[in-house]
Design an enzyme around this catalytic site. Structure first.
Site, mmCIF file in Angstrom:
data_model
loop_
_atom_site.group_PDB
_atom_site.id
_atom_site.type_symbol
_atom_site.label_atom_id
_atom_site.label_comp_id
_atom_site.label_asym_id
_atom_site.label_seq_id
_atom_site.Cartn_x
_atom_site.Cartn_y
_atom_site.Cartn_z
ATOM 1 N N PHE A 1 0.803 -1.216 0.000
ATOM 2 C CA PHE A 1 0.000 0.000 0.000
ATOM 3 C C PHE A 1 0.843 1.276 0.000
ATOM 4 C CE2 PHE A 1 0.432 -1.391 4.442
ATOM 5 C CZ PHE A 1 0.958 -0.260 5.058
ATOM 6 N N ASP A 2 2.167 1.149 0.254
ATOM 7 C CA ASP A 2 3.014 2.348 0.237
ATOM 8 C C ASP A 2 4.469 1.907 0.188
ATOM 9 O OD1 ASP A 2 3.780 4.975 0.249
ATOM 10 O OD2 ASP A 2 3.364 5.337 2.369
#
Length: 602
Positions: free
Chosen positions: A79-80
């Site tokens: 997600f990041d």
């Protein structure tokens, strides 16, 4: 700061270690790939070391840390990632600017370390998550690399000086309060483009006990290591305050300072009273120092306060002497040399008490006036140590202890009480451990220790150290509870601290052993005089308090208190009167002191 934040150290100290071998305390073994650390006791933050870091330091709350990271969900969904952006992420550790799991986990990492942090929702984004990428209640997995950090500290404790480390210094040592430091810095008003003051490239020297430029410089230098470079934000209280500094610094201005600690000269007390001081001018990596009996070789230039050289020894004609044999030019120089390392150069400042006293001295190049302090710029070029006690055979230890004790006696009789204490202590240290001694040798060692303890008590009394005198007397009385000299000297020590009950007990014990002792009788008289004087002072104070309070009868009560003080000690006047009769012919304190002298000599 987030109210839930605690340092990793605090949490780990409370953490419960798991049943199996999977989890262990971070300090139980060195970091290694695969090592798993339970950071919180509830399992909310766990760390698996993938690549150990370097060194032993870890960032602390307030530090600016730089990391690379990749964040994924438990199913592997990314997600990041700072790596995808090729841009390290920077944040202030422990300030609540990131999720709690990061604050706790990164605080346990070392420079260059790569670890996997597993963080439950309680320490992550909670039940609400961070839509759309992180669902509510999600456990997060971060692969984090700690690139580096800048130490940021409120070094004044009140926000007055904030220090940010730009370049770490060398080693671990930091200057101490008396040391003379050398710093290079430039200062500007916050927000200004150019500094209003810069030191020369070689820096400026000052003692940390003094204020140099502004308070912040010394405050910061005391926290730094050699060659450390820092940036300071300085509030007016630590800068130039409400007055400013002419046209350069407006009133109440905050300053920004770039500061480097180039080094320092160690300044230390040689003697406990501070009358001999040593400033190291050139240090060495060696650690050995001369001991008593060492053969030392040194060069020096000796000066008076006005700079006049009164003695000098060069490499072609150095001074050689044996320590602790009264062969040095003065006591202060010898004491300082025994705290030096081979090759060390130092500036030694000696007060007259440890130099040439009230008499002065005719020296090779000039006269040292009476009562003058002196200084020696001295280099210890070499030395040969005497045997340490652990290197000696039993016979050598006993002989060395007796020699040290005899030297103590000689120093005592010469009025050199501090030197006597050193030598008595040395004698006891040599034979402190008597393993391997025969029964006869143990008895001989016991006798030397006893003699030294008695003499230590006498020397400490001469130096005005009654507590140390009592300790020395106690050592004798533990084994010989009726020893008259120990009782006498301990009684003197109790009197010196106005502990009258204890003093009387020791005096009466001494008289019980030897009712005819003139020493104890005179000491009893002195005790009564001191106790009566103290009682009168107390009565006078009480009477004054009563008058001040306006209470009737104050004077009567004070007189009664005074009368009680004038009588016998401890509510037992009759024995005191009997024992005092033989001492009544004395003519007061002077005669008592003179008569008591034989008991005071070693």
């Amino acid at each position: 700061m987030d109210e839930h934040f605690e340092t990793a150290t605090e949490l780990m100290s409370k953490a419960a270690v798991g049943d199996g071998a999977d989890f262990e305390d971070e300090f139980s073994q060195p970091d290694a790939p695969g090592k798993i650390v339970q950071i919180t006791e509830d399992g909310g933050v766990k760390k698996e070391v993938l690549q150990p870091g370097t060194g032993w330091e870890e960032p602390e709350a307030g530090d600016k840390v730089r990391v690379h990271y990749v964040g994924t969900l438990e199913d592997g969904t990314k997600f990041d990632s700072s790596r995808d952006r090729d841009e390290p992420f920077e944040f202030d550790l422990g300030q609540g600017s990131v999720i709690k799991g990061w604050d706790l986990g990164v605080a346990t990492m070392k420079k260059g370390e790569v670890s996997k942090l597993t963080i439950t929702a309680e320490y992550g984004y909670g039940a609400s998550g961070s839509p759309p990428t992180i669902p509510g209640g999600a456990t997060l997995i971060f692969e984090v690399e700690l690139l580096d950090w800048k130490s940021v500290k409120d070094i004044a404790g009140d926000g007055g000086v904030i220090k940010t480390v730009v370049q770490e210094g060398a080693g671990w040592a930091k200057p101490q309060a008396r040391d003379e430091v050398c710093v290079r810095f430039s200062a500007r008003v916050q927000g200004a483009d150019a500094p209003f003051y810069s030191t020369p490239e070689e820096g400026e020297e000052f003692c940390l006990t003094d204020t140099h430029f502004c308070r912040a410089i010394g405050t910061a230098a005391a926290t730094m290591k050699k060659n450390e470079e820092v940036k300071l934000v300085v509030k007016p209280e630590y800068g130039f305050g409400a007055d400013g500094r002419g046209a350069e610094v407006p009133p109440g201005a905050t300053l920004e300072v770039d500061l480097t600690l180039l080094g320092w000269k160690k300044v230390e007390k040689v003697t406990d009273d501070g009358l001999v001081m040593k400033k190291t001018l050139a240090d060495t990596e060696d650690w050995k120092r001369p001991n008593a009996g060492s053969q030392v070789t040194l060069t020096y230039a000796a000066r008076l306060p006005d700079g006049t050289v009164f003695d000098e020894r060069t490499a072609d004609a150095p001074l050689q002497f044996t320590t602790d044999e009264d062969q040095a030019p003065c006591d202060g120089l010898e004491l300082a040399v025994m705290k030096m390392k081979e090759g060390e150069r130092a500036l030694v400042t000696v007060a007259p008490q440890y130099a040439f006293g009230d008499q002065g001295s005719a020296q090779p190049q000039a006269q040292v006036p009476p009562g003058s302090s002196v200084e020696y710029d001295v280099t210890l070029t070499s030395f040969v140590k005497a045997k340490d006690s652990w290197e000696m055979e039993v016979g050598e230890k006993l002989a060395a202890a007796v020699v040290a004790k005899d030297k103590g006696n000689a120093a005592f009789k010469a009025g050199q009480y501090s030197r006597a204490v050193q030598r008595y202590n040395k004698a006891q240290e040599i034979i402190e451990f008597d393993e391997g001694f025969s029964a006869e040798d143990k008895q001989a060692a016991k006798a030397v220790k006893k003699s030294c303890s008695l003499n230590l008590a006498a020397a400490h009394l001469k130096l005005g150290n009654p507590v140390e005198a009592r300790k020395a007397a106690d050592k004798v009385l533990e084994a010989d509870g009726s020893n008259p000299k120990a009782l006498y000297r301990r009684a003197q020590a109790w009197l010196a601290t106005a502990d009258f009950t204890e003093a009387e007990l020791d005096i009466r014990r001494g008289l019980a052993e030897d009712p005819a002792s003139s020493d104890f009788k005179l000491l009893l008289k002195k005790f009564k005089q001191q106790q009566a004087s103290a009682g009168k002072k107390e009565a006078s104070l009480y009477s004054g308090m009563m008058r001040a309070l306006g209470r009737p009868g104050g004077a009567t009560k004070a007189a009664a208190a005074g009368g009680a003080g004038d009588g016998g000690a401890g509510g037992d006047p009759a024995p005191a009167a009997e024992n005092e009769a033989a001492a009544a012919n004395g003519d007061g304190g002077g005669a008592a002191a003179a008569a008591a002298e034989p008991m005071e000599q070693p």
